[in-house]
Scaffold this active site. Structure first.
Site, PDB file in Angstrom:
ATOM      1  N   ASN A   1     -10.044   0.179  -0.735  1.00 38.19           N
ATOM      2  CA  ASN A   1      -8.423  -0.043  -0.955  1.00 38.19           C
ATOM      3  C   ASN A   1      -8.126  -0.763  -2.009  1.00 38.19           C
ATOM      4  O   ASN A   1      -8.265  -1.922  -2.023  1.00 38.19           O
ATOM      5  CB  ASN A   1      -8.082  -1.026   0.557  1.00 38.19           C
TER       6      ASN A   1
ATOM      7  N   HIS B   1      -3.006   7.461   2.251  1.00 42.99           N
ATOM      8  CA  HIS B   1      -3.639   5.970   1.318  1.00 42.99           C
ATOM      9  C   HIS B   1      -4.928   5.928   1.977  1.00 42.99           C
ATOM     10  O   HIS B   1      -5.696   5.973   3.480  1.00 42.99           O
ATOM     11  CB  HIS B   1      -3.145   5.162   1.903  1.00 42.99           C
TER      12      HIS B   1
ATOM     13  N   CYS C   1       0.841  -1.561   0.157  1.00 42.53           N
ATOM     14  CA  CYS C   1       0.014  -0.150  -0.613  1.00 42.53           C
ATOM     15  C   CYS C   1       0.962   1.141  -0.335  1.00 42.53           C
ATOM     16  O   CYS C   1       0.516   2.606  -0.405  1.00 42.53           O
ATOM     17  CB  CYS C   1      -0.875  -0.462   1.227  1.00 42.53           C
TER      18      CYS C   1
END
Ligand code: UT7
Length: 323
Positions: free
Chosen positions: A280, A250, A113
């Site tokens: 996500n 993020h 990520c």
């Protein structure tokens, strides 16, 4: 002083939208649980023919068009991904070929990520070191292909997509008034590698494997790690939360985003949130969010923008830049 300035941006999403209510039919979950715990309302899922390379290519083409450039103008392509089309070659060279680019260099960066933060940091080092004038930085993922669709603790969280920016060498004065990347902060700590990982790989099982996560454990570390790299960015540049125009985090969980912003004294009106729309998307989430907020006119030339991410490894990091 050479600065890496954002010259263009773009994004791409799969055609298919999957809502929370569709997931209610697959696993024991509810729209209410997903929205309350994560803020996610829908995500995009890659269909037949849609891959990390095809999504990355579309985002790259959008960024080139936005910049008024062609692939001939690029020196390097860096792709942040944890879901490559193949174990090798790098998906970046597939995108390079799809763009008709047969010069320069293309490679993948793998930091889950935090991948986009790592890729921007690498691009900035190439540009400031004089190795490249223009670098295409892409974050592209097809996490739907490594999810265990029977595991409700993970399959409701992730989605697919891609975003890209083009960084270009421009002369700056060496102050925080310069446009471009002002500081990058990278961290990792492999002691946490088993809290968020894929249970397969070429040198262990010979299979691709599925994503496994101890969500509560990741959550516990997230806000502290994010605050650490944001404070480091402020310290390195002598800026404060008050100087920021936008925080582009993020997009993993609305609660993590709100908690970090609150701890740092950044008002929520200055935070770009797309987790409700995209879920996500790992390394794609920051460039997707940047693209949304720059396209709708929120992020403007000259704005001070802070990017941050935390994810598998653990890896975490931040980038402070003037748009
Ligand atoms: O991008 C990389 C970084 N990743 C992250 O940042 C993710 C970080 N973690 C999180 O975002 C959160 O921990 C989650 C969203 C994954 C989970 O939220 P939570 O508030 O930490 O929930 P929990 O794991 O403590 O689970 C609470 C309850 C459990 O039931 P019991 O044990 O209390 O009876 C779970 O079994 O919720 C249950 N649960 C679900 N219920 C309905 C877990 N997943 C689901 C689900 N639907 N999909």
């Amino acid at each position: 002083m050479i600065r890496s300035v954002v010259r263009g941006f773009g994004a791409s999403l799969p055609k298919r939208v999957m809502t929370n209510s569709e997931l209610e039919e697959k696993v024991d979950t509810s729209d209410e649980w997903i929205v309350q715990r994560t803020g996610i309302r829908q995500r995009y899922i890659a269909g037949e023919g849609e891959t990390t390379a095809s999504l990355g290519e579309a985002a790259a083409r959008a960024a080139l068009a936005n910049a008024g450039l062609t692939a001939a103008d690029l020196d390097v392509i860096i792709l942040a991904t944890s879901t490559p089309d193949n174990t090798f070659p790098a998906t970046a060279v597939n995108i390079q070929n799809r763009l008709g680019m047969h010069h320069g260099a293309a490679f993948d960066v793998q930091a889950v990520c935090s991948g986009f933060i790592y890729a921007v940091t690498t691009a900035d080092a190439y540009i400031r070191g004089g190795l490249a004038k223009r670098v295409l930085v892409i974050g592209a993922e097809t996490f739907s292909r490594i999810l265990d669709w029977n595991d409700r603790t993970t399959c409701v969280l992730f989605g697919d997509g891609a975003g890209a920016i083009i960084l270009e060498a421009q002369e700056g004065k060496g102050t925080t008034a310069d446009r471009g990347v002002l500081t990058t902060q990278l961290r990792s700590d492999g002691a946490h590698r088993e809290k968020l990982y894929v249970d397969g790989g070429p040198s262990t099982t010979g299979t691709v494997g599925h994503l496994r996560m101890e969500g509560r454990e990741v959550f516990k570390h997230a806000v502290g790690m994010i605050t650490d790299v944001i404070e480091a960015a402020f310290e390195a540049t002598g800026t404060t939360a008050d100087d920021l125009d936008w925080l582009v985090p993020h997009q993993a969980n609305r609660r993590i985003i709100d908690g970090s912003a609150k701890k740092l004294g950044i008002p929520l009106e200055k935070v770009v949130v797309t987790v409700d729309l995209h879920g996500n998307t790992s390394a794609a989430s920051i460039p997707l969010a940047l693209s949304v907020a720059a396209s709708d006119g929120r992020i403007k030339k000259g704005d001070l923008v802070l990017l941050e991410a935390m994810g598998g490894g653990f890896t975490w990091g931040s980038v402070l830049l003037r748009w």
